[in-house]
Structure formats: C-alpha cells, structure tokens
Design a protein around this motif. Structure first.
Motif, PDB file in Angstrom:
ATOM      1  N   LEU A  15       6.174 -10.036   2.379  1.00  0.00           N
ATOM      2  CA  LEU A  15       6.896 -11.301   2.254  1.00  0.00           C
ATOM      3  C   LEU A  15       7.221 -11.849   3.638  1.00  0.00           C
ATOM      4  O   LEU A  15       7.430 -11.085   4.577  1.00  0.00           O
ATOM      5  CB  LEU A  15       8.206 -11.120   1.477  1.00  0.00           C
ATOM      6  N   GLU A  16       7.301 -13.189   3.719  1.00  0.00           N
ATOM      7  CA  GLU A  16       7.675 -13.828   4.985  1.00  0.00           C
ATOM      8  C   GLU A  16       8.760 -14.856   4.728  1.00  0.00           C
ATOM      9  O   GLU A  16       8.892 -15.357   3.612  1.00  0.00           O
ATOM     10  CB  GLU A  16       6.457 -14.574   5.575  1.00  0.00           C
ATOM     11  N   VAL A  60       6.836  -2.788  -0.625  1.00  0.00           N
ATOM     12  CA  VAL A  60       7.228  -4.172  -0.371  1.00  0.00           C
ATOM     13  C   VAL A  60       7.640  -4.249   1.098  1.00  0.00           C
ATOM     14  O   VAL A  60       8.602  -3.605   1.511  1.00  0.00           O
ATOM     15  CB  VAL A  60       8.387  -4.617  -1.283  1.00  0.00           C
ATOM     16  N   ASP A  61       6.860  -5.009   1.886  1.00  0.00           N
ATOM     17  CA  ASP A  61       7.122  -5.091   3.324  1.00  0.00           C
ATOM     18  C   ASP A  61       7.925  -6.359   3.631  1.00  0.00           C
ATOM     19  O   ASP A  61       7.430  -7.473   3.483  1.00  0.00           O
ATOM     20  CB  ASP A  61       5.785  -5.107   4.085  1.00  0.00           C
ATOM     21  N   LEU A  62       9.160  -6.163   4.058  1.00  0.00           N
ATOM     22  CA  LEU A  62      10.057  -7.293   4.348  1.00  0.00           C
ATOM     23  C   LEU A  62      10.204  -7.532   5.853  1.00  0.00           C
ATOM     24  O   LEU A  62      11.085  -8.275   6.285  1.00  0.00           O
ATOM     25  CB  LEU A  62      11.440  -7.031   3.736  1.00  0.00           C
ATOM     26  N   SER A  63       9.350  -6.895   6.649  1.00  0.00           N
ATOM     27  CA  SER A  63       9.512  -6.959   8.107  1.00  0.00           C
ATOM     28  C   SER A  63       9.412  -8.370   8.668  1.00  0.00           C
ATOM     29  O   SER A  63       9.991  -8.673   9.708  1.00  0.00           O
ATOM     30  CB  SER A  63       8.478  -6.056   8.787  1.00  0.00           C
ATOM     31  N   GLU A  64       8.664  -9.247   7.983  1.00  0.00           N
ATOM     32  CA  GLU A  64       8.508 -10.624   8.471  1.00  0.00           C
ATOM     33  C   GLU A  64       9.443 -11.607   7.775  1.00  0.00           C
ATOM     34  O   GLU A  64       9.311 -12.813   7.930  1.00  0.00           O
ATOM     35  CB  GLU A  64       7.052 -11.098   8.281  1.00  0.00           C
ATOM     36  N   THR A  65      10.363 -11.102   6.965  1.00  0.00           N
ATOM     37  CA  THR A  65      11.311 -12.014   6.329  1.00  0.00           C
ATOM     38  C   THR A  65      12.434 -12.335   7.309  1.00  0.00           C
ATOM     39  O   THR A  65      12.730 -11.558   8.218  1.00  0.00           O
ATOM     40  CB  THR A  65      11.936 -11.422   5.050  1.00  0.00           C
ATOM     41  N   THR A  66      13.064 -13.498   7.108  1.00  0.00           N
ATOM     42  CA  THR A  66      14.176 -13.889   7.985  1.00  0.00           C
ATOM     43  C   THR A  66      15.500 -13.884   7.228  1.00  0.00           C
ATOM     44  O   THR A  66      16.558 -13.951   7.832  1.00  0.00           O
ATOM     45  CB  THR A  66      13.931 -15.286   8.571  1.00  0.00           C
ATOM     46  N   ARG A  79       1.878 -11.999   0.118  1.00  0.00           N
ATOM     47  CA  ARG A  79       0.468 -11.594   0.057  1.00  0.00           C
ATOM     48  C   ARG A  79       0.356 -10.100  -0.217  1.00  0.00           C
ATOM     49  O   ARG A  79       1.203  -9.304   0.188  1.00  0.00           O
ATOM     50  CB  ARG A  79      -0.280 -11.994   1.330  1.00  0.00           C
ATOM     51  N   VAL A  80      -0.701  -9.771  -0.921  1.00  0.00           N
ATOM     52  CA  VAL A  80      -0.905  -8.369  -1.294  1.00  0.00           C
ATOM     53  C   VAL A  80      -2.045  -7.799  -0.484  1.00  0.00           C
ATOM     54  O   VAL A  80      -3.118  -8.391  -0.405  1.00  0.00           O
ATOM     55  CB  VAL A  80      -1.236  -8.237  -2.801  1.00  0.00           C
ATOM     56  N   LEU A  83       9.039 -13.476  -7.364  1.00  0.00           N
ATOM     57  CA  LEU A  83       8.917 -12.116  -6.823  1.00  0.00           C
ATOM     58  C   LEU A  83       9.020 -11.073  -7.939  1.00  0.00           C
ATOM     59  O   LEU A  83       8.236 -10.124  -7.980  1.00  0.00           O
ATOM     60  CB  LEU A  83      10.001 -11.873  -5.760  1.00  0.00           C
ATOM     61  N   ARG A  84       9.986 -11.286  -8.854  1.00  0.00           N
ATOM     62  CA  ARG A  84      10.145 -10.333  -9.974  1.00  0.00           C
ATOM     63  C   ARG A  84       8.855 -10.213 -10.765  1.00  0.00           C
ATOM     64  O   ARG A  84       8.400  -9.113 -11.077  1.00  0.00           O
ATOM     65  CB  ARG A  84      11.272 -10.786 -10.908  1.00  0.00           C
ATOM     66  N   ASP A  85       8.253 -11.377 -11.095  1.00  0.00           N
ATOM     67  CA  ASP A  85       7.006 -11.377 -11.865  1.00  0.00           C
ATOM     68  C   ASP A  85       5.896 -10.631 -11.122  1.00  0.00           C
ATOM     69  O   ASP A  85       5.132  -9.866 -11.712  1.00  0.00           O
ATOM     70  CB  ASP A  85       6.544 -12.814 -12.150  1.00  0.00           C
ATOM     71  N   LYS A  86       5.806 -10.900  -9.814  1.00  0.00           N
ATOM     72  CA  LYS A  86       4.757 -10.276  -9.000  1.00  0.00           C
ATOM     73  C   LYS A  86       4.946  -8.756  -8.969  1.00  0.00           C
ATOM     74  O   LYS A  86       3.977  -7.986  -9.079  1.00  0.00           O
ATOM     75  CB  LYS A  86       4.838 -10.862  -7.580  1.00  0.00           C
TER      76      LYS A  86
END
Lengths: 142, 124
Positions: free
Chosen positions: B15-16, B43-49, B2-3, B27-30
């Motif tokens: 990203l999650e 790019v916030d990766l804090s919620e990625t696992t 989400r942006v 992701l590349r396209d976005k």
C-alpha cells in the motif's frame, strides 16, 4: 463545504469546517489541519497526533452518529489555538453518544482509546443544543 | 494497492499513501480475496504515509481469517516508514499480535512459518 479561516490573537476559532459526514472527507479535514499547523508553526510530531485523533473522531461520526438514518448529516471541526495548547472540537448533530454492543465484524472499537492516548485532554459531551455529540481534544504545545 | 510476490512464494500486498475509512472497505475486500486464494500474505505498509483504526481493523480481520484458514499472515513496516504509521501499531500493542515486522525478509519468514499465534487474550 463551508470553510472559515480567521486569524485571532486569543483562543477564538481559527478554523471552522462543516462537511458532509462521508468517508472521502476525513482526508479533507487532515489537509486543512496540516495547512493550519504550518501557519501556526505546530511541530510535525504534534500535528501527526492531532491528525490521527481528528481522523478517529470524524470516523466515529461517520460510522455511528447518523446510523439508522437514510442520509448522513454533517461533521463540524473547529480549531482553537491558545498560547500553550490547541483545542480541536469535532461535533455532529446525530443521535448522541449511545452505549452499543460491540460490532466486531467491521469495527474493533479502537477509535476512542486512540484519541484518549493521543490527546493531552479529552471531553465527550452532548452538543450545545442537546442533540449530537461533541468531542473536545486538547494538545499541549511545547 | 499492488500485489507482488516475495521470493518464497508469499503474496505481498503493498500500500502507498494515506489510508483511512475511505479506502478501508476496498482493502478489506482485497485481503479477503487474497487469503481465500491461498498463499501466505504480507501486507507491506512501508510506503504508506497514514493509517487509521479502520485499517487496523481490516488487518485484524485478515489475521483472524488467516488463522481460520491456517494461512500465514504478517505486516511489514520498515523503520524508514512515516513515524506516525509505526506509532499507531505501537500504541495499540499490535506489533506482536498481527505481527508487524521491519523487513520483507522477516515478514516473509513469519508468514511462511504458518498462521499468526492464536492467543486467547489477543483482543486489543
């Protein structure tokens, strides 16, 4: 999808997965690995390393093993635990491990260096019948 | 994916969950579209696992695009994020290169300060 799970006391395979070499299946391999690690009581940190390394090995198969062919073949993942370490084998039936120029537009070639950094031992060889590539990664257990 | 927007007008792509070769193309396209659109990007990766080298590749491409477009770019991975996510950036030495910051405020300040430093030896 072919899955075989057995429980053996020696270093036989306790997990053997054969899946189409497609991007969607890398998460399937991690899920199987995570389930197995729970039953083998493998530490979360070591599991994280195994999952990252196995992801990179499977990604290499998807990106490179069958390049130039119309359809991707399969990727095989085998897990053989022993008393103090676990062996994870990722195998394909592709055209072997070929030297290639850098493909910088989509790939930064981080996969193999990551595997080398994550695993306690790595061997990359031709498949047992002379075709394909086999990546054998060992992870020491405490 | 989400942006949103940070207070300073910087776009934030959050990203999650797990991200690998299956989600990398999207992701590349976005990333290409967001950097094309102009404002600096976090790019916030804090919620990625989980993130793999396909995602690192997408972020490195985005960084390169941002340098060429003279747009700010930064990655955020909070200290509370999954340790494996932080680890892949540490192992590959990309914390300083991308750069990766620990809070949205720090990432926002880095992205607002201009494009990432274009070091000659920035290849991983």
């Amino acid at each position: 999808m072919k899955t075989t799970v057995t429980h053996e006391a020696d270093s036989g395979a306790v997990l053997s997965l054969t899946l189409p070499a497609q991007p969607v299946n890398v998460a399937v391999v991690r899920q199987a690995m995570t389930g197995l690690a729970e039953s083998l009581e493998i530490d979360a940190r070591i599991l994280a390393d195994i999952n990252m390394a196995v992801t990179e090995a499977c990604t290499n198969v998807i990106l490179h093993a069958y390049s130039g062919r119309e359809e991707n073949g399969s990727v095989e993942v085998e897990v053989r635990p022993a008393r103090r370490r676990v062996l994870v084998v990722v195998r394909d039936a592709g055209h072997g491990f070929l030297p290639r120029p850098m493909q910088r537009d989509t790939s930064w070639r981080l996969g193999l260096p990551l595997i080398a950094a994550l695993a306690d031992g790595v061997e990359v060889t031709g498949g047992p019948d002379g075709t394909g590539t086999e990546v054998r990664m060992t992870f020491d257990l405490p | 994916m989400r942006v949103g927007s940070a207070e300073s007008g910087v776009n934030v792509l959050a990203l999650e969950g797990e991200h690998d070769i299956y989600t990398a193309a999207k992701l590349r396209d976005k990333l290409v579209a967001l950097i094309d659109a102009g404002p600096s990007l976090i790019v916030d990766l804090s919620e990625t696992t989980f993130v793999d080298s396909s995602i690192l590749g997408a972020l490195l491409n985005a960084r390169q695009q941002a340098i060429e477009a003279e747009t700010g770019f930064a990655v955020c991975v909070s200290p509370a994020a999954e340790p494996a996510v932080r680890r892949i950036f540490e192992m590959t030495g990309l914390i300083e290169t991308l750069p990766v910051l620990e809070t949205l405020e720090l990432a926002s300040a880095a992205a607002s300060a201009g494009p990432p430093a274009n070091e000659n030896n920035s290849d991983p």
